[in-house]
Design an enzyme around this catalytic site. Structure first.
Site, mmCIF file in Angstrom:
data_model
loop_
_atom_site.group_PDB
_atom_site.id
_atom_site.type_symbol
_atom_site.label_atom_id
_atom_site.label_comp_id
_atom_site.label_asym_id
_atom_site.label_seq_id
_atom_site.Cartn_x
_atom_site.Cartn_y
_atom_site.Cartn_z
ATOM 1 N N GLY A 276 38.254 40.589 41.732
ATOM 2 C CA GLY A 276 39.028 39.481 42.289
ATOM 3 C C GLY A 276 38.366 38.778 43.456
ATOM 4 O O GLY A 276 39.019 38.044 44.191
ATOM 5 N N TRP B 197 46.117 41.444 32.669
ATOM 6 C CA TRP B 197 46.971 40.421 33.298
ATOM 7 C C TRP B 197 47.549 40.852 34.637
ATOM 8 O O TRP B 197 48.116 40.041 35.355
ATOM 9 C CB TRP B 197 48.109 40.032 32.340
ATOM 10 C CG TRP B 197 47.670 39.099 31.264
ATOM 11 C CD1 TRP B 197 46.389 38.781 30.916
ATOM 12 C CD2 TRP B 197 48.525 38.331 30.398
ATOM 13 N NE1 TRP B 197 46.386 37.873 29.893
ATOM 14 C CE2 TRP B 197 47.680 37.583 29.549
ATOM 15 C CE3 TRP B 197 49.905 38.212 30.248
ATOM 16 C CZ2 TRP B 197 48.182 36.727 28.579
ATOM 17 C CZ3 TRP B 197 50.406 37.362 29.279
ATOM 18 C CH2 TRP B 197 49.549 36.620 28.449
ATOM 19 N N HIS C 133 42.863 52.246 37.076
ATOM 20 C CA HIS C 133 42.362 51.036 37.747
ATOM 21 C C HIS C 133 42.328 51.275 39.264
ATOM 22 O O HIS C 133 43.212 51.941 39.807
ATOM 23 C CB HIS C 133 43.268 49.845 37.414
ATOM 24 C CG HIS C 133 42.641 48.539 37.788
ATOM 25 N ND1 HIS C 133 42.605 48.098 39.083
ATOM 26 C CD2 HIS C 133 41.997 47.602 37.041
ATOM 27 C CE1 HIS C 133 41.967 46.928 39.121
ATOM 28 N NE2 HIS C 133 41.589 46.609 37.894
ATOM 29 N N GLU D 162 33.975 49.239 37.150
ATOM 30 C CA GLU D 162 34.529 48.157 37.964
ATOM 31 C C GLU D 162 34.285 48.439 39.441
ATOM 32 O O GLU D 162 35.124 49.063 40.111
ATOM 33 C CB GLU D 162 36.033 48.038 37.732
ATOM 34 C CG GLU D 162 36.400 47.613 36.333
ATOM 35 C CD GLU D 162 37.663 46.757 36.362
ATOM 36 O OE1 GLU D 162 37.646 45.695 35.739
ATOM 37 O OE2 GLU D 162 38.630 47.140 37.025
#
Ligand code: PGA
Length: 222
Positions: A154, A10, A99, A148
């Protein structure tokens, strides 16, 4: 039976009210159960939302596991503003570590990330280590890696399934990691193109996990 991890991230989103609406919608839509694959659905949340989500999930017995998006490398104690795994473990089973947004925006290094992986292991939290490519170090004992590529996060431009499969296969062979996920602009429309690949064991989903209907559709399609 292939096991798939569908992990929502989120990021810095949602108030408690918005979270209650999401939970209500997800419980009405019902998280899908499949006979062909064992799907484990996890949402990684801001700290503020953990108590709300935990009590809702327990009350309604939703098939949803909880995680965080990061935690402190320090132990509990005099570390102002830090949230250590020791205090989070009553809410969560998983934690995203490393991340690229944290590596870039907060200058997190491979060394710090390795410390966090060790802390997760100490407190029985399963780390989901984000790697940006074949060169990213993977500490010993990591069981879930999310590939990723930065260009895909995004942007609406996911990696190709061929690229995801190639990198996932490489990571499994080089580091002996049992589960490799793909993340970056995953949608209900393209998720199956990734989860059907032999080396991909699930997806890490940002934007599409914020919308309850989209997220349930994505789990169904995976
Ligand atoms: P995205 O984010 O699905 O919005 O591209 C993925 C991630 O950063 O985990």
């Amino acid at each position: 039976m292939k096991k798939l991890f569908i992990v929502g991230n989120w990021k810095s989103n949602k108030t408690t009210e918005e979270t209650k609406e999401w939970l209500q919608a997800v419980s009405l839509l019902q998280l899908p159960v499949s006979s062909e694959t064992e799907k484990e659905t996890i949402v990684c949340l801001p700290y503020t939302l953990l108590p709300t989500v935990k009590s809702f999930v327990e009350e309604k017995q939703l098939a949803l596991k909880l995680g965080v998006e990061d935690f402190s490398a320090f132990d509990a104690g005099a570390h102002t503003g830090e949230e250590p795994p020791e205090l989070l473990k009553e809410y969560i089973q998983y934690a995203i570590i490393g991340h690229s947004e944290r590596r870039n925006d907060l200058a997190e290094t491979d060394e710090l990330i390795a410390k966090k992986i060790a802390a997760a292991q100490k407190y029985n939290i399963t780390p989901i280590l984000c790697v940006q490519g074949k060169e990213t170090p993977v500490p010993d004992g990591v069981t879930i890696v999310a590939y990723e590529p930065i260009f895909a996060i995004g942007t609406g431009h996911p990696a190709t399934p061929e690229n995801a499969e190639e990198v996932a296969k490489f990571i499994k062979e080089k580091h002996g990691v049992p589960y490799v996920l793909y993340g970056g602009s995953v949608t209900p429309e393209d998720v199956h193109g990734f989860t059907e690949l032999s080396s991909i064991d699930g997806v890490l989903v940002g934007g599409a996990s914020l919308d309850a209907e989209k997220f349930v559709k994505l789990i169904e399609a995976a």
